[in-house]
Design a protein around this motif. Structure first.
Motif, PDB file in Angstrom:
ATOM      1  N   TYR A 241       0.861  -1.184   0.000  1.00 12.02           N
ATOM      2  CA  TYR A 241       0.000   0.000   0.000  1.00 12.02           C
ATOM      3  C   TYR A 241       0.897   1.234   0.000  1.00 12.02           C
ATOM      4  CZ  TYR A 241      -4.022   2.941   1.103  1.00 12.02           C
ATOM      5  OH  TYR A 241      -5.020   3.884   1.058  1.00 12.02           O
ATOM      6  N   LYS A 242       1.046   1.844  -1.171  1.00 12.01           N
ATOM      7  CA  LYS A 242       2.055   2.886  -1.350  1.00 12.01           C
ATOM      8  C   LYS A 242       1.662   4.236  -0.762  1.00 12.01           C
ATOM      9  CE  LYS A 242       3.979   0.734  -5.501  1.00 12.01           C
ATOM     10  NZ  LYS A 242       4.324   0.893  -6.930  1.00 12.01           N
ATOM     11  N   LEU A 243       0.409   4.388  -0.343  1.00 12.90           N
ATOM     12  CA  LEU A 243      -0.041   5.679   0.188  1.00 12.90           C
ATOM     13  C   LEU A 243      -0.246   5.642   1.700  1.00 12.90           C
ATOM     14  CD1 LEU A 243      -2.673   6.660  -2.537  1.00 12.90           C
ATOM     15  CD2 LEU A 243      -0.310   7.441  -2.345  1.00 12.90           C
ATOM     16  N   LYS A 244       0.414   4.712   2.380  1.00 14.39           N
ATOM     17  CA  LYS A 244       0.171   4.547   3.814  1.00 14.39           C
ATOM     18  C   LYS A 244       0.556   5.779   4.632  1.00 14.39           C
ATOM     19  CE  LYS A 244       4.547   2.050   4.438  1.00 14.39           C
ATOM     20  NZ  LYS A 244       5.155   0.766   4.868  1.00 14.39           N
ATOM     21  N   ASP A 245       1.458   6.595   4.120  1.00 10.33           N
ATOM     22  CA  ASP A 245       1.873   7.802   4.847  1.00 10.33           C
ATOM     23  C   ASP A 245       1.136   9.056   4.379  1.00 10.33           C
ATOM     24  OD1 ASP A 245       3.775   6.388   6.378  1.00 10.33           O
ATOM     25  OD2 ASP A 245       5.234   6.518   4.750  1.00 10.33           O
ATOM     26  N   THR A 246       0.207   8.900   3.455  1.00  7.45           N
ATOM     27  CA  THR A 246      -0.543  10.030   2.923  1.00  7.45           C
ATOM     28  C   THR A 246      -1.660  10.415   3.890  1.00  7.45           C
ATOM     29  OG1 THR A 246      -0.093   9.341   0.658  1.00  7.45           O
ATOM     30  CG2 THR A 246      -1.926  10.857   0.981  1.00  7.45           C
TER      31      THR A 246
END
Length: 248
Positions: A218-223
């Motif tokens: 999940y590449k947007l976990k820090d968004t």
């Protein structure tokens, strides 16, 4: 292992030992998609594999819908949501037809990423099309979604000539499509096609658990979700183009 033996499609390729000393099962997910019996899941002694969803007929779906029909009242109804209903367009269309036979209001959530000949038969049976526009810039759309947006925008143009029951939705992803120019261009596109409503859907990370279960990153976990000030700024930009804006 019993699950390896039970798998008729040979999707379970074997077991490899990792550096940590743990064991890892290699599964070819493409082969898994061909399976309807789920024998390997049932054979797994440790319940390490699970299935989600059931195979249903139109009659099965309508039986479930009609159980709740008393709650629909005048403004309620049935919405076919995503994934993407057009991936099963024949089945989805039959459900909508059956709903109309019961005088049930209908809506469909869709990216419209399909040939228009697939979409057009839906028009008489859909009271509201909820259509995503994720990015107006074609190169950025392809970068973030993997496909160009030309067919999507063309379909919205064609659809708007046959029905005005369209709501454009912008899934707002910080750093991907929340810039002023994109919101302006999306709003102008809606206005030029006679679409008078845009729904801005602020980013959330509720889908992360699904990625985890699929073994995907999940590449947007820090968004982070956009703040209230940002959303209000974008709402004003939409309405400056003559289009009503709904947040959330």
């Amino acid at each position: 292992m019993s699950c390896v033996i039970a798998c008729k499609n040979k999707a379970i390729e074997g077991i490899t030992e990792l550096k940590t000393g743990e064991h890892h099962i290699n599964i070819d997910k493409e082969k898994c998609k061909k399976c309807l019996e789920f024998d390997c899941v049932n054979a797994c002694p440790n319940k390490g594999l699970v299935t989600w969803g059931d195979l249903k007929t139109v009659e099965d779906v309508m039986k479930a819908i009609k159980r709740d029909i008393s709650y629909f009242r005048e403004n309620g109804g049935v919405t076919l949501s995503g994934g993407e209903p057009l991936c099963q367009h024949d089945f989805a269309l039959e459900i909508l037809k059956a709903c109309k036979e019961e005088y049930i209001n209908t809506a469909i959530e869709t990216t419209l990423y399909a040939p228009f000949k697939v979409i057009e038969p839906f028009i008489p049976f859909v009271d509201l099309f909820l259509c995503d526009i994720k990015q107006m810039d074609d190169s950025k759309h392809k970068k973030y979604t993997g496909v160009p947006n030309k067919m999507i925008l063309s379909n919205i143009c064609s659809l708007s000539q046959k029905t005005k029951n369209i709501l454009i939705r912008i899934p707002l992803i910080p750093g991907c499509n929340d810039d002023i120019l994109n919101i302006q261009n999306t709003s102008k596109f809606a206005y030029d096609n006679g679409i008078n409503r845009i729904n801005i859907l602020p980013y959330h990370n509720l889908g992360q658990s699904k990625y985890d279960k699929l073994g995907k990153e999940y590449k947007l976990k820090d968004t982070k979700s956009p703040g209230a000030d940002k959303l209000e700024q974008l709402r004003k930009i939409v309405e400056e183009q003559g289009v009503k804006c709904i947040i959330g």
